[in-house]
Design a protein around this motif. Structure first.
Motif, PDB file in Angstrom:
ATOM      1  N   ARG A 245       0.776  -1.226   0.098  1.00 19.83           N
ATOM      2  CA  ARG A 245      -0.122   0.146   0.132  1.00 19.83           C
ATOM      3  C   ARG A 245       0.995   1.304  -0.084  1.00 19.83           C
ATOM      4  O   ARG A 245       1.989   1.247   0.376  1.00 19.83           O
ATOM      5  N   GLY A 246       0.214   2.388  -0.514  1.00 17.79           N
ATOM      6  CA  GLY A 246       0.847   3.741  -0.417  1.00 17.79           C
ATOM      7  C   GLY A 246       0.036   4.632  -1.488  1.00 17.79           C
ATOM      8  O   GLY A 246      -1.076   4.026  -1.556  1.00 17.79           O
ATOM      9  N   ASN A 247       0.852   5.821  -1.703  1.00 16.42           N
ATOM     10  CA  ASN A 247      -0.225   6.563  -2.491  1.00 16.42           C
ATOM     11  C   ASN A 247      -0.266   6.212  -3.719  1.00 16.42           C
ATOM     12  O   ASN A 247       0.665   5.527  -4.526  1.00 16.42           O
ATOM     13  N   SER A 248      -1.349   6.561  -4.466  1.00 19.65           N
ATOM     14  CA  SER A 248      -1.840   5.844  -5.851  1.00 19.65           C
ATOM     15  C   SER A 248      -1.058   5.844  -6.823  1.00 19.65           C
ATOM     16  O   SER A 248      -0.574   5.070  -7.454  1.00 19.65           O
ATOM     17  N   ASP A 249      -0.117   7.145  -6.816  1.00 11.45           N
ATOM     18  CA  ASP A 249       0.787   7.428  -7.950  1.00 11.45           C
ATOM     19  C   ASP A 249       1.961   6.450  -8.024  1.00 11.45           C
ATOM     20  O   ASP A 249       2.495   6.026  -8.717  1.00 11.45           O
ATOM     21  N   VAL A 250       2.257   6.147  -6.590  1.00 19.77           N
ATOM     22  CA  VAL A 250       3.603   5.135  -6.639  1.00 19.77           C
ATOM     23  C   VAL A 250       2.973   3.647  -6.907  1.00 19.77           C
ATOM     24  O   VAL A 250       3.636   2.794  -7.311  1.00 19.77           O
ATOM     25  N   ILE A 251       1.931   3.228  -6.034  1.00 20.60           N
ATOM     26  CA  ILE A 251       1.409   2.049  -6.108  1.00 20.60           C
ATOM     27  C   ILE A 251       0.980   1.527  -7.664  1.00 20.60           C
ATOM     28  O   ILE A 251       1.253   0.405  -8.041  1.00 20.60           O
ATOM     29  N   ASP A 252       0.474   2.481  -8.391  1.00 19.60           N
ATOM     30  CA  ASP A 252       0.198   2.184  -9.818  1.00 19.60           C
ATOM     31  C   ASP A 252       1.433   1.758 -10.667  1.00 19.60           C
ATOM     32  O   ASP A 252       1.170   1.230 -11.876  1.00 19.60           O
ATOM     33  N   SER A 253       2.489   2.454 -10.247  1.00 15.08           N
ATOM     34  CA  SER A 253       3.990   2.249 -11.096  1.00 15.08           C
ATOM     35  C   SER A 253       4.546   0.812 -10.656  1.00 15.08           C
ATOM     36  O   SER A 253       5.427   0.587 -11.486  1.00 15.08           O
ATOM     37  N   ILE A 254       4.087   0.050  -9.821  1.00 19.42           N
ATOM     38  CA  ILE A 254       4.845  -1.145  -9.202  1.00 19.42           C
ATOM     39  C   ILE A 254       4.125  -2.483  -9.810  1.00 19.42           C
ATOM     40  O   ILE A 254       2.811  -2.578  -9.592  1.00 19.42           O
ATOM     41  N   ASP A 255       4.851  -3.278 -10.439  1.00 27.01           N
ATOM     42  CA  ASP A 255       4.230  -4.334 -11.075  1.00 27.01           C
ATOM     43  C   ASP A 255       4.628  -5.820 -10.129  1.00 27.01           C
ATOM     44  O   ASP A 255       4.330  -6.601 -10.308  1.00 27.01           O
ATOM     45  N   PHE A 256       5.734  -5.280  -9.418  1.00 28.47           N
ATOM     46  CA  PHE A 256       6.315  -6.574  -8.567  1.00 28.47           C
ATOM     47  C   PHE A 256       7.302  -6.119  -7.317  1.00 28.47           C
ATOM     48  O   PHE A 256       7.576  -4.904  -7.588  1.00 28.47           O
ATOM     49  N   ILE A 257       7.544  -6.796  -6.567  1.00 29.78           N
ATOM     50  CA  ILE A 257       8.448  -6.536  -5.363  1.00 29.78           C
ATOM     51  C   ILE A 257       9.619  -7.618  -5.480  1.00 29.78           C
ATOM     52  O   ILE A 257       9.302  -8.769  -5.397  1.00 29.78           O
ATOM     53  N   GLU A 258      10.599  -6.983  -5.223  1.00 28.49           N
ATOM     54  CA  GLU A 258      11.949  -8.052  -5.301  1.00 28.49           C
ATOM     55  C   GLU A 258      12.126  -8.110  -3.624  1.00 28.49           C
ATOM     56  O   GLU A 258      11.914  -7.482  -2.805  1.00 28.49           O
ATOM     57  N   THR A 259      13.020  -9.259  -3.655  1.00 27.66           N
ATOM     58  CA  THR A 259      13.529  -9.616  -2.319  1.00 27.66           C
ATOM     59  C   THR A 259      14.740  -8.871  -2.044  1.00 27.66           C
ATOM     60  O   THR A 259      15.374  -8.512  -3.090  1.00 27.66           O
ATOM     61  N   LYS A 260      15.324  -8.745  -0.828  1.00 21.04           N
ATOM     62  CA  LYS A 260      16.641  -8.258  -0.697  1.00 21.04           C
ATOM     63  C   LYS A 260      17.733  -9.260  -1.120  1.00 21.04           C
ATOM     64  O   LYS A 260      17.301 -10.576  -1.248  1.00 21.04           O
ATOM     65  N   PRO A 261      18.708  -8.785  -1.746  1.00 22.43           N
ATOM     66  CA  PRO A 261      19.811  -9.988  -2.175  1.00 22.43           C
ATOM     67  C   PRO A 261      19.690 -11.024  -1.341  1.00 22.43           C
ATOM     68  O   PRO A 261      20.359 -11.250  -0.189  1.00 22.43           O
ATOM     69  N   VAL A 262      19.464 -12.330  -1.967  1.00 25.50           N
ATOM     70  CA  VAL A 262      19.588 -13.611  -0.984  1.00 25.50           C
ATOM     71  C   VAL A 262      20.926 -14.523  -1.084  1.00 25.50           C
ATOM     72  O   VAL A 262      21.298 -14.284  -2.404  1.00 25.50           O
TER      73      VAL A 262
END
Length: 300
Positions: A245-262
């Motif tokens: 969740r976040g402001n709509s302009d930021v959320i709309d630009s996100i298609d996936f979330i990465e992990t921190k380097p494993v």
């Protein structure tokens, strides 16, 4: 003869007029407001009248007809002196008079007022900001302070009934970040507002951050050394998606979330927990979820 008759008629008329003027009559007046004198003295002693808050009295006035013709309800003065009352119950006489001389008060109903006087207390409370209903799907409420310090003041009889102090906000029709003024009230065990106490401040301004939420897939990001020695597609994350969740302009630009380097070697040593790399001003809707890396190959 005519002069004699005129004189007799004049004497009769004079006698009639004089008799009318000297005729005693009475009139009843209902619901005369009684004024309370000495309230400031009670306040100085931290005392207050619980009941009755207001009083009226029925009054019977009497006087010569010539005076009574000009009597009005507004000329009646009814008052009680409460300045010397103490905590507890008291019966105080009503003092009733008329502003003009020649008019007497012959009866009052009631003659006395039964007062109940209570001690005034002041307490500090923590008021809760309570939200009613839910935001529409895809929206969530951001972080905000849900507590406010207040002072509650009132008669001890009612102060002892306080169960909670709350301010309610209805989220049903809210679709974007906004500021609202919420009234703060004290409530009893039954959830009823205790109107006899005073809350200070009586309201609170609440800034509501309304955030957009979105569920996106999670991608594993291996550190450079690890990715050279393994087939990265042999591993996955469980759960495989996350709601952010976040402001709509930021959320709309996100298609996936990465992990921190494993680091694969940490995984081999039994540490399968991974952390997500969240963009600035983006948070998780549920921060209590554990994300774990698992091997697809082993499952097959």
């Amino acid at each position: 003869m005519i002069k004699i008759m005129s004189l007799i008629f004049a004497i009769i008329l004079w006698s009639y007029v004089k008799g009318e003027a000297n005729f005693i009559t009475s009139t009843n007046y209902k619901n005369i407001e009684v004024s309370y004198e000495g309230l400031s003295d009670l306040k100085a002693k931290d005392l207050t009248i619980i009941s009755p808050k207001e009083s009226t009295v029925d009054v019977k006035l009497q006087g010569y007809n010539s005076y009574m013709r000009n009597v009005t309800k507004d000329g009646i003065v009814a008052k009680v002196d409460v300045s010397k009352l103490t905590e507890g119950e008291h019966s105080v006489p009503i003092n009733v008079s008329y502003i003009d001389l020649g008019i007497s008060v012959t009866n009052t109903t009631p003659r006395r007022i039964p007062f109940k006087v209570d001690k005034v207390l002041s307490e500090k409370h923590e008021a809760n900001i309570v939200f009613l209903n839910k935001l529409e799907k895809g929206l969530s409420l951001g972080d905000l302070n849900k507590k406010v310090d207040v002072e509650v003041k009132g008669p001890s009889t009612y102060m002892n009934k306080i169960n909670k102090v709350d301010a309610y906000i209805d989220l049903a029709d809210i679709t974007q970040s906004t500021s609202l003024e919420a009234e703060i009230y004290a409530y009893d065990d039954g959830g009823k507002i205790i109107k006899e106490v005073e809350v200070n401040p009586s309201s609170v301004k609440v800034d509501l951050p309304i955030l957009k939420s979105k569920t996106v897939p999670i991608k594993i990001k291996f550190n450079e050394n690890t990715s050279k020695n393994i087939v990265t597609s042999d591993f996955s994350i469980e759960p495989s998606s996350v709601t952010i969740r976040g402001n709509s302009d930021v959320i709309d630009s996100i298609d996936f979330i990465e992990t921190k380097p494993v680091n694969f070697y940490n995984y081999k040593n039994g540490n399968d927990l991974v952390e997500l790399s969240l963009p600035d001003k983006v948070t998780l809707v549920d921060e209590n979820i554990d994300f774990r890396m698992k091997s697809i190959v082993n499952e097959e």
